[in-house]
Design a protein around this motif. Structure first.
Motif, mmCIF file in Angstrom:
data_model
loop_
_atom_site.group_PDB
_atom_site.id
_atom_site.type_symbol
_atom_site.label_atom_id
_atom_site.label_comp_id
_atom_site.label_asym_id
_atom_site.label_seq_id
_atom_site.Cartn_x
_atom_site.Cartn_y
_atom_site.Cartn_z
ATOM 1 N N LYS A 131 0.837 -1.190 0.000
ATOM 2 C CA LYS A 131 0.000 0.000 0.000
ATOM 3 C C LYS A 131 0.877 1.248 0.000
ATOM 4 O O LYS A 131 1.953 1.262 0.602
ATOM 5 N N VAL A 132 0.400 2.285 -0.662
ATOM 6 C CA VAL A 132 1.048 3.585 -0.600
ATOM 7 C C VAL A 132 0.719 4.217 0.747
ATOM 8 O O VAL A 132 -0.428 4.159 1.202
ATOM 9 N N ASN A 133 1.710 4.817 1.375
ATOM 10 C CA ASN A 133 1.472 5.513 2.626
ATOM 11 C C ASN A 133 0.443 6.613 2.425
ATOM 12 O O ASN A 133 0.484 7.352 1.445
ATOM 13 N N THR A 134 -0.487 6.738 3.362
ATOM 14 C CA THR A 134 -1.537 7.745 3.268
ATOM 15 C C THR A 134 -0.978 9.141 3.034
ATOM 16 O O THR A 134 -1.546 9.948 2.281
ATOM 17 N N ALA A 135 0.159 9.439 3.664
ATOM 18 C CA ALA A 135 0.740 10.783 3.569
ATOM 19 C C ALA A 135 1.171 11.137 2.156
ATOM 20 O O ALA A 135 1.335 12.321 1.847
ATOM 21 N N ARG A 136 1.351 10.149 1.280
ATOM 22 C CA ARG A 136 1.701 10.461 -0.107
ATOM 23 C C ARG A 136 0.510 11.065 -0.844
ATOM 24 O O ARG A 136 0.665 11.843 -1.780
ATOM 25 N N PHE A 137 -0.695 10.711 -0.421
ATOM 26 C CA PHE A 137 -1.897 11.309 -0.989
ATOM 27 C C PHE A 137 -2.275 12.592 -0.255
ATOM 28 O O PHE A 137 -2.602 13.598 -0.874
ATOM 29 N N SER A 138 -2.259 12.539 1.058
ATOM 30 C CA SER A 138 -2.681 13.674 1.872
ATOM 31 C C SER A 138 -1.824 13.696 3.126
ATOM 32 O O SER A 138 -2.021 12.892 4.033
ATOM 33 N N GLY A 139 -0.864 14.612 3.156
ATOM 34 C CA GLY A 139 0.067 14.637 4.275
ATOM 35 C C GLY A 139 0.864 15.916 4.298
ATOM 36 O O GLY A 139 0.602 16.850 3.533
ATOM 37 N N PRO A 140 1.852 15.993 5.167
ATOM 38 C CA PRO A 140 2.677 17.201 5.282
ATOM 39 C C PRO A 140 3.456 17.473 4.001
ATOM 40 O O PRO A 140 3.654 16.587 3.169
ATOM 41 N N HIS A 141 3.917 18.716 3.871
ATOM 42 C CA HIS A 141 4.545 19.156 2.620
ATOM 43 C C HIS A 141 5.795 18.364 2.276
ATOM 44 O O HIS A 141 6.171 18.278 1.107
ATOM 45 N N TYR A 142 6.464 17.770 3.268
ATOM 46 C CA TYR A 142 7.684 17.025 2.992
ATOM 47 C C TYR A 142 7.411 15.561 2.651
ATOM 48 O O TYR A 142 8.351 14.821 2.349
ATOM 49 N N SER A 143 6.143 15.142 2.678
ATOM 50 C CA SER A 143 5.796 13.760 2.360
ATOM 51 C C SER A 143 4.826 13.627 1.198
ATOM 52 O O SER A 143 4.912 12.673 0.418
ATOM 53 N N GLN A 144 3.883 14.543 1.072
ATOM 54 C CA GLN A 144 2.852 14.439 0.049
ATOM 55 C C GLN A 144 3.493 14.403 -1.335
ATOM 56 O O GLN A 144 4.434 15.134 -1.619
ATOM 57 N N ALA A 145 2.998 13.539 -2.196
ATOM 58 C CA ALA A 145 3.662 13.221 -3.457
ATOM 59 C C ALA A 145 4.007 14.441 -4.293
ATOM 60 O O ALA A 145 5.093 14.508 -4.892
ATOM 61 N N PHE A 146 3.113 15.411 -4.358
ATOM 62 C CA PHE A 146 3.343 16.579 -5.203
ATOM 63 C C PHE A 146 3.834 17.783 -4.419
ATOM 64 O O PHE A 146 4.666 18.552 -4.925
ATOM 65 N N ALA A 147 3.348 17.956 -3.210
ATOM 66 C CA ALA A 147 3.794 19.092 -2.388
ATOM 67 C C ALA A 147 5.295 19.028 -2.149
ATOM 68 O O ALA A 147 5.988 20.049 -2.205
ATOM 69 N N ARG A 148 5.822 17.846 -1.893
ATOM 70 C CA ARG A 148 7.249 17.743 -1.583
ATOM 71 C C ARG A 148 8.109 18.159 -2.777
ATOM 72 O O ARG A 148 9.176 18.747 -2.605
#
Length: 303
Positions: A131-148
């Protein structure tokens, strides 16, 4: 355009984190179940600004190109995508700090990209699906797939020049660790860290990932007693130039795929400050203890 599930969507919007969390089931994060697009769209709030910078099509195009270019070499997509995502989504830091934008991008526009980039291909031992970690979809800026990626491009760029950001995002240890540091908000610090990373890479240093983590730790620890902005002063970025760059999104062509785009011309880090910190961080890298991640013990770096 149509999202990965087929629904028509042309604009970015704001998806509340609580709504995103509700839909991120284990089956969704394993790629076994599609997200309920209609429910997500209904729960999202349109962005009131009608600028073309919120168009979804250019973002989707660069994501599709990243998948095409990098295939199975998924981590390699980060260095290519980060500057182009930043130059396509022209935002202020205040706008980029809204998690709702990144939630919508990950759940409504490109959940397939999040799965492609972050779903592990390693074989499990218990038979359970990866499973993909939840934070990659919705998480802090240093983890979220696009925010980071957007924030890495923002923090490591040197004015219009994205080369330092490209180098930083080409090293997963730098990308995953440096964005968590408060000191990275200081432009000469960010540029100097990348210079040391580049020196380590070009010298063929062994255990590069461990050395980068050691450097980040040393920079962070020293930052608790050393005020980097005092010993290495910098000028404030030019806000007018940033807003002009954002306004130019109305007429700007699509970002180039085979050369780096240009960022906002809002000033570069002071060269004297970058040089001073580069010398300091080079010493940090030579002297910092190197963690053996296999055994959890500390070894001293060979000079």
């Amino acid at each position: 355009m149509r999202s990965s599930g087929g629904a028509a969507i042309d604009r970015l919007a704001l998806l509340p984190t609580a709504v995103a969390a509700k839909h991120l089931t284990g089956s969704v994060r394993a790629g076994q179940e599609q997200l309920p697009e209609v429910a997500i769209f209904r729960a999202s709030t349109p962005i009131e600004d009608h600028s073309v910078r919120w168009d979804a099509i250019p973002v989707r195009e660069i994501l599709d190109e990243a998948i095409r270019r990098f295939g199975e070499s998924r981590t390699g997509a980060d260095a290519w995508l980060a500057p182009r995502l930043h130059a396509t989504l022209r935002m202020t830091r205040g706008e980029a700090a809204r998690p709702e934008i990144w939630n919508f991008l990950a759940l409504a526009i490109a959940p397939d990209y999040v799965l492609w980039r972050h779903l592990s291909t390693a074989e499990g031992t218990d038979g359970a699906p990866k499973k993909v970690n939840t934070a990659r979809f919705s998480g802090p800026h240093y983890s979220q797939a696009f925010a980071r990626l957007w924030w890495a491009a923002e923090m490591f760029r040197d004015g219009t020049d994205y080369r330092a950001a490209e180098i930083a995002c080409g090293n997963q240890d730098m990308l995953n660790t440096a964005l968590r540091l408060d000191a990275i908000d200081h432009r000469p610090t960010a540029v100097a860290m990348v210079r040391v990373l580049q020196e380590l890479t070009e010298s063929g240093a062994s255990r590069l990932g461990d050395r980068v983590n050691a450097l980040c730790t040393a920079v962070n620890v020293a930052g608790s007693t050393i005020l980097y902005d005092v010993i290495a002063p910098d000028d404030l970025p030019g806000r007018d130039a940033l807003h002009q760059w954002i306004d130019e999104a109305e007429t700007a062509p699509a970002v180039p795929w085979d050369r780096l785009p240009d960022g906002p011309d809002d000033g570069t880090a002071r060269r004297s400050s970058v040089e001073r910190l580069t010398r300091m961080f080079r010493e940090f890298s030579e002297q910092a203890p190197l963690r053996d991640r296999r055994r959890g013990v500390l070894d001293q770096i060979d000079a």
